[in-house]
Design an enzyme around this catalytic site. Structure first.
Site, PDB file in Angstrom:
ATOM      1  N   CYS A 261       0.841  -1.190  -0.114  1.00 42.37           N
ATOM      2  CA  CYS A 261      -0.132   0.013  -0.020  1.00 42.37           C
ATOM      3  C   CYS A 261       0.737   1.300   0.002  1.00 42.37           C
ATOM      4  CB  CYS A 261      -1.078  -0.044   1.400  1.00 42.37           C
ATOM      5  SG  CYS A 261      -0.007  -0.202   2.689  1.00 42.37           S
ATOM      6  N   CYS A 267      -4.260   4.786  -0.674  1.00 42.96           N
ATOM      7  CA  CYS A 267      -4.065   3.808   0.373  1.00 42.96           C
ATOM      8  C   CYS A 267      -5.637   3.257   0.678  1.00 42.96           C
ATOM      9  CB  CYS A 267      -3.156   3.933   1.319  1.00 42.96           C
ATOM     10  SG  CYS A 267      -3.498   5.636   2.523  1.00 42.96           S
ATOM     11  N   CYS A 282      -6.406   1.969   9.134  1.00 46.35           N
ATOM     12  CA  CYS A 282      -4.751   1.379   8.874  1.00 46.35           C
ATOM     13  C   CYS A 282      -4.248   1.475  10.416  1.00 46.35           C
ATOM     14  CB  CYS A 282      -4.115   2.473   8.263  1.00 46.35           C
ATOM     15  SG  CYS A 282      -2.165   2.011   8.072  1.00 46.35           S
ATOM     16  N   ASP A 283      -3.358   0.253  10.632  1.00 43.20           N
ATOM     17  CA  ASP A 283      -2.820   0.026  11.810  1.00 43.20           C
ATOM     18  C   ASP A 283      -2.063   1.537  12.310  1.00 43.20           C
ATOM     19  OD1 ASP A 283      -0.889  -0.665   9.990  1.00 43.20           O
ATOM     20  OD2 ASP A 283       0.192  -1.848  11.464  1.00 43.20           O
ATOM     21  N   CYS A 336       4.601   6.028   2.472  1.00 40.67           N
ATOM     22  CA  CYS A 336       3.542   5.821   3.382  1.00 40.67           C
ATOM     23  C   CYS A 336       3.315   7.177   3.947  1.00 40.67           C
ATOM     24  CB  CYS A 336       4.052   5.038   4.501  1.00 40.67           C
ATOM     25  SG  CYS A 336       2.625   4.793   5.527  1.00 40.67           S
TER      26      CYS A 336
END
Length: 404
Positions: A261, A267, A282-283, A336
């Site tokens: 991702c 994402c 998302c974590d 990210c």
């Protein structure tokens, strides 16, 4: 324009929430216990577990994967995962099901290994390298290093034919040792490697990244050197080790979407499910702003395709003009989103912009050559299949399980 429907292909599950038996310096998830002030111990109960698996199996397509993560997921005990297998069978509709366990390895034993091997689970083992690297930040609750215990269990998994990948968190210290890290994993038998650059906000000064965070220049140099080591280990035109970042990048060179991702244009292709059934984007974004609901009252596929998740995913594409003009944009898409936020010094520009530029300048010619070779294999494959043969050139290039 209508939003594209996102299929429910995978979920990331935190069955023990933020609980862990270690106290790693760079861990960002331990503090998530603040989201659950009513309980000191966090464990997914059987009702939530069954509803989770029921929904995923009924709402997914032909294949689906469960990623069991933490905190430390082995704190749930082996019977929890034996029951997960029973539930997957109970609610399955003939799908191909994959299970992955990301663990610090401390609680693993031969009984765990038999289970993981029997059901072909993939283990992502958090092992940061040899002892002087691993023990710098990966400490137990007593402040002691954990390397010996984790390495012993890595060998135990491999001896019992368990599929295991090495997960290495790259810090200000470990990034200095690309040769030592790569060769350590290879000699240990962990030939599938994932290097994860650590970026966290400094708890002492919220205007900057934490001192253990890896810098862009150091990460770029690391990628270049490990790429050379990876290429040097090719045999007969194919890799003999797997480095996830390079294989993900390779997808973009053959006009396919990268599976990571971090390299997608947007994402949000999965959701995170906490121990109590709460669902988040998302974590890295388990926080009230990105909470969608709870699986006991909401459908997972609906939350995955909610306006809120679409907004979250689209934020990744909001990049400065420099990025939009960059020749490497379609290879990284800024990396990210969390890396921009965790480094408040410049949360608009991707933290690893310099890293990616260094890497692609270094590796581009060789990646283009590999892509050309793969495309020729694909053409050969198509001719082979016309005669009734079955062959997957991409999987063959990646060593069958190279991106597992």
């Amino acid at each position: 324009m209508a939003k594209a429907f996102k299929p429910l292909n995978s979920v990331l599950i935190k069955p023990a929430g933020p609980d862990c038996n270690l106290d790693c310096t760079y861990c960002f998830y331990l503090k998530k216990s603040e989201l659950f002030p009513g309980t000191a111990v966090h464990r997914m109960n059987e009702e939530v577990q069954e509803e989770l698996i029921r929904q995923v199996m009924q709402q997914s397509g032909r294949s689906v994967s469960f990623a069991w993560q933490g905190g430390e997921p082995t704190l749930m005990g082996l019977p929890f995962y034996e029951r997960a297998i029973e539930m997957e069978k109970k609610y399955g509709r003939g799908q191909t099901v994959g299970n992955g366990l990301q663990t610090n390895g401390i609680l693993l034993n031969k009984e765990w290994a038999r289970f993981l091997r029997k059901y072909d689970w993939l283990v992502g083992l958090s092992l940061d390298g040899p002892s002087h690297i691993h023990n710098r930040y990966r400490l137990d609750r007593g402040g002691q290093g954990t390397h010996g215990r984790v390495e012993d269990n890595a060998r135990m998994l491999l001896d019992n034919d368990v599929a295991a990948n090495a997960l290495c968190c790259l810090t200000d210290y470990s990034v200095r040792f690309p040769d030592e890290l790569y060769n350590y994993y290879k000699e240990l038998g962990l030939t599938w490697m994932q290097f994860i650059p650590v970026v966290e906000t400094d708890p002492e000064d919220s205007s900057r990244a934490a001192p253990y965070s890896v810098t862009a220049k150091a990460y770029g140099e690391f990628l270049c050197r490990v790429f050379d080591l990876w290429m040097a280990d090719f045999r007969n035109g194919q890799p003999t080790t797997s480095v996830r970042h390079f294989e993900s990048v390779f997808y973009t060179y053959v006009n396919m979407q990268a599976p990571e991702c971090t390299m997608m244009k947007e994402c949000g292709p999965y959701v995170v499910i906490e121990h109590n059934g709460n669902v988040y984007s998302c974590d890295f974004f388990v926080e009230p702003k990105w909470k969608f609901g709870n699986i006991m009252t909401h459908r997972i596929s609906a939350m995955l395709n909610s306006k809120q998740q679409h907004t979250f995913g689209a934020a990744k594409a909001v990049l400065p003009g420099e990025c939009r003009k960059c020749p490497w944009l379609t290879k990284c898409y800024g990396g990210c989103t969390k890396d921009r936020i965790k480094d408040p010094a410049d949360n608009r520009k991707p933290r690893f912009c310099q890293s990616y530029k260094m890497f692609f300048a270094h590796a581009d010619d060789r990646l283009k050559l590999l892509a050309s070779q793969w495309k020729q294999n694909q053409r050969d494959t198509q001719e082979f299949q016309k005669t009734g043969g079955v062959y997957n050139a991409f999987d063959d290039f990646l060593g069958k399980n190279g991106n597992r």
